[in-house]
Design a protein around this motif. Structure first.
Motif, PDB file in Angstrom:
ATOM      1  N   LEU A 258       0.819  -1.206   0.000  1.00 33.35           N
ATOM      2  CA  LEU A 258       0.000   0.000   0.000  1.00 33.35           C
ATOM      3  C   LEU A 258       0.856   1.261   0.000  1.00 33.35           C
ATOM      4  O   LEU A 258       0.551   2.235  -0.707  1.00 33.35           O
ATOM      5  CB  LEU A 258      -0.930  -0.003   1.222  1.00 33.35           C
ATOM      6  CG  LEU A 258      -2.048  -1.054   1.224  1.00 33.35           C
ATOM      7  CD1 LEU A 258      -2.839  -0.989   2.519  1.00 33.35           C
ATOM      8  CD2 LEU A 258      -2.972  -0.868   0.021  1.00 33.35           C
ATOM      9  N   SER A 259       1.947   1.254   0.780  1.00 27.37           N
ATOM     10  CA  SER A 259       2.804   2.442   0.829  1.00 27.37           C
ATOM     11  C   SER A 259       3.515   2.695  -0.487  1.00 27.37           C
ATOM     12  O   SER A 259       3.976   3.812  -0.733  1.00 27.37           O
ATOM     13  CB  SER A 259       3.826   2.294   1.955  1.00 27.37           C
ATOM     14  OG  SER A 259       4.665   1.170   1.735  1.00 27.37           O
TER      15      SER A 259
ATOM     16  N   PHE B 282       2.109   2.973  -3.200  1.00 22.53           N
ATOM     17  CA  PHE B 282       1.231   3.851  -3.976  1.00 22.53           C
ATOM     18  C   PHE B 282       1.191   5.269  -3.409  1.00 22.53           C
ATOM     19  O   PHE B 282       0.424   6.090  -3.905  1.00 22.53           O
ATOM     20  CB  PHE B 282      -0.192   3.275  -4.018  1.00 22.53           C
ATOM     21  CG  PHE B 282      -0.301   2.023  -4.849  1.00 22.53           C
ATOM     22  CD1 PHE B 282      -0.463   2.097  -6.221  1.00 22.53           C
ATOM     23  CD2 PHE B 282      -0.227   0.783  -4.243  1.00 22.53           C
ATOM     24  CE1 PHE B 282      -0.567   0.943  -6.980  1.00 22.53           C
ATOM     25  CE2 PHE B 282      -0.330  -0.374  -4.997  1.00 22.53           C
ATOM     26  CZ  PHE B 282      -0.495  -0.296  -6.366  1.00 22.53           C
ATOM     27  N   TRP B 283       2.001   5.553  -2.392  1.00 26.38           N
ATOM     28  CA  TRP B 283       2.076   6.904  -1.866  1.00 26.38           C
ATOM     29  C   TRP B 283       3.197   7.674  -2.565  1.00 26.38           C
ATOM     30  O   TRP B 283       3.858   7.148  -3.459  1.00 26.38           O
ATOM     31  CB  TRP B 283       2.318   6.868  -0.349  1.00 26.38           C
ATOM     32  CG  TRP B 283       1.195   6.216   0.405  1.00 26.38           C
ATOM     33  CD1 TRP B 283      -0.081   6.045  -0.023  1.00 26.38           C
ATOM     34  CD2 TRP B 283       1.267   5.636   1.717  1.00 26.38           C
ATOM     35  NE1 TRP B 283      -0.828   5.401   0.929  1.00 26.38           N
ATOM     36  CE2 TRP B 283      -0.024   5.139   2.019  1.00 26.38           C
ATOM     37  CE3 TRP B 283       2.265   5.494   2.664  1.00 26.38           C
ATOM     38  CZ2 TRP B 283      -0.321   4.514   3.214  1.00 26.38           C
ATOM     39  CZ3 TRP B 283       1.981   4.871   3.864  1.00 26.38           C
ATOM     40  CH2 TRP B 283       0.693   4.387   4.133  1.00 26.38           C
TER      41      TRP B 283
ATOM     42  N   LYS C 129       0.451  10.721   1.820  1.00 30.92           N
ATOM     43  CA  LYS C 129      -0.459   9.608   1.546  1.00 30.92           C
ATOM     44  C   LYS C 129      -1.475  10.000   0.485  1.00 30.92           C
ATOM     45  O   LYS C 129      -2.678  10.128   0.744  1.00 30.92           O
ATOM     46  CB  LYS C 129      -1.139   9.159   2.835  1.00 30.92           C
ATOM     47  CG  LYS C 129      -0.143   8.631   3.870  1.00 30.92           C
ATOM     48  CD  LYS C 129      -0.832   8.184   5.149  1.00 30.92           C
ATOM     49  CE  LYS C 129       0.171   7.668   6.172  1.00 30.92           C
ATOM     50  NZ  LYS C 129      -0.471   7.233   7.427  1.00 30.92           N
TER      51      LYS C 129
ATOM     52  N   TRP D 105      -2.763   8.760  -3.283  1.00 34.24           N
ATOM     53  CA  TRP D 105      -2.737   7.570  -4.137  1.00 34.24           C
ATOM     54  C   TRP D 105      -2.182   7.916  -5.514  1.00 34.24           C
ATOM     55  O   TRP D 105      -2.678   8.798  -6.200  1.00 34.24           O
ATOM     56  CB  TRP D 105      -4.155   7.011  -4.262  1.00 34.24           C
ATOM     57  CG  TRP D 105      -4.207   5.678  -4.945  1.00 34.24           C
ATOM     58  CD1 TRP D 105      -4.398   5.442  -6.260  1.00 34.24           C
ATOM     59  CD2 TRP D 105      -4.056   4.396  -4.332  1.00 34.24           C
ATOM     60  NE1 TRP D 105      -4.385   4.099  -6.506  1.00 34.24           N
ATOM     61  CE2 TRP D 105      -4.175   3.425  -5.341  1.00 34.24           C
ATOM     62  CE3 TRP D 105      -3.834   3.981  -3.013  1.00 34.24           C
ATOM     63  CZ2 TRP D 105      -4.081   2.065  -5.092  1.00 34.24           C
ATOM     64  CZ3 TRP D 105      -3.735   2.623  -2.761  1.00 34.24           C
ATOM     65  CH2 TRP D 105      -3.863   1.677  -3.787  1.00 34.24           C
ATOM     66  N   THR D 106      -1.129   7.208  -5.935  1.00 34.79           N
ATOM     67  CA  THR D 106      -0.517   7.429  -7.231  1.00 34.79           C
ATOM     68  C   THR D 106       0.226   6.166  -7.660  1.00 34.79           C
ATOM     69  O   THR D 106       0.655   5.364  -6.810  1.00 34.79           O
ATOM     70  CB  THR D 106       0.480   8.610  -7.187  1.00 34.79           C
ATOM     71  OG1 THR D 106       1.086   8.767  -8.474  1.00 34.79           O
ATOM     72  CG2 THR D 106       1.556   8.387  -6.149  1.00 34.79           C
ATOM     73  N   THR D 107       0.379   5.993  -8.950  1.00 32.68           N
ATOM     74  CA  THR D 107       1.120   4.853  -9.505  1.00 32.68           C
ATOM     75  C   THR D 107       2.459   5.292 -10.094  1.00 32.68           C
ATOM     76  O   THR D 107       3.073   4.538 -10.849  1.00 32.68           O
ATOM     77  CB  THR D 107       0.284   4.161 -10.596  1.00 32.68           C
ATOM     78  OG1 THR D 107      -0.015   5.111 -11.638  1.00 32.68           O
ATOM     79  CG2 THR D 107      -1.012   3.600 -10.027  1.00 32.68           C
TER      80      THR D 107
END
Length: 294
Positions: A50-51, A53-54, A65, A67-69
């Motif tokens: 999950l981290s 995607f930060w 925090k 959300w990004t790719t």
């Protein structure tokens, strides 16, 4: 005394219930370790994923925090990350191949040729390097591989010199470090090889090479694959040995370590690479039946 009797009866009823339901007994027995596995291991992997995607504030280096790719996009579009990942896989495969080549004759001697009374001592001797500190062994190899070191001194009469620090040194050191993890499964597999199969192969006229290819190797292949799980995964994630003897060589573990304090989400994204590779490797090895040999 009146309170002791009902308590004893409850214990007997519970024991009877567990005796009649072995699956319930097994579930209760495994509940604590499985809960620890889910929380400590799988939970940490989930947080890691999950981290990834930060993102990171470029000015303060604090984790944001959002959300990004972008981190995964950088992994696939940045050439240096692809090169380091492929180099890490190549090192892990090379270490595994060298461990198999070195471990097989040692394990064959300890399991099939050595005196049965001495085999436990030989197994202890194989395990002895594991009792020494990882850093002590790695720095000892640094002294051996140094320019003008022990290896250069031994090869000088032959007109040769050691590899020095670099990728070759990293492969040599990792092979030495993880070799016992390959010897032990092969030793166990060869110990379980029935003598009747070897005798039958000889009675049918098969020579040594044919017996090895048709009888020994197929029987020991799951043990080799089981040992490769250790050597491959440990080499893929190692970052200390390459820092000590690798010179300027970069592996995936080094990139993760160097980005932990600078860009934690990118380090997390890099950390998913060896996890995915090892999962794919385990799925491939599972077809050989090696996982049942672990």
């Amino acid at each position: 005394m009146t309170t002791t009797a009902p308590a004893a009866g409850s214990v007997r009823r519970l024991a009877g219930t567990l005796h009649r339901r072995p699956r319930l007994q097994l579930s209760l027995l495994l509940s604590a370790p499985l809960a620890w596995l889910a929380l400590a291991y799988l939970g940490s992997l989930t947080v890691l994923f999950l981290s990834a995607f930060w993102t990171t504030d470029s000015f303060t280096s604090d984790v944001v925090k959002i959300w990004t790719t972008d981190n995964f996009t950088a992994l696939f579009t940045t050439g240096v990350y692809r090169q380091v990942a492929l180099r890490s896989i190549g090192v892990a495969l090379a270490v595994t191949a060298l461990c198999v080549l070195i471990a097989f004759p040692i394990a064959f001697y300890t399991a099939r040729i050595a005196n049965p009374k001495r085999r436990p001592l030989l197994v202890v001797a194989i395990l002895t390097p594991l009792w020494a500190s990882y850093l002590v062994k790695a720095y000892a190899w640094r002294l051996i591989l140094a320019q003008g070191g022990l290896l250069d001194w031994a090869l000088k009469p032959l007109g040769l010199e050691g590899p020095g620090y670099g990728l070759t040194a990293t492969v040599l050191v990792l092979t030495y470090l993880w070799l016992p993890y390959m010897i032990l499964p092969i030793h166990a597999g060869l110990e379980q090889l029935p003598d009747s199969l070897l005798d039958a192969s000889a009675d049918l006229g098969a020579r040594t090479g044919r017996t090895f290819r048709s009888v020994v190797l197929p029987m020991v292949l799951p043990s080799i694959a089981a040992g490769s799980v250790f050597t491959f995964s440990l080499s893929l994630g190692d970052y200390i040995a390459v820092q000590i003897v690798g010179g300027k060589t970069q592996l995936i573990g080094n990139l993760i370590y160097s980005n932990i304090t600078l860009d934690l989400p990118l380090a997390a994204a890099l950390g998913t690479v060896p996890v995915v590779i090892i999962v794919l490797y385990l799925l491939a090895v599972r077809r050989t039946g090696a996982l049942s040999s672990l």
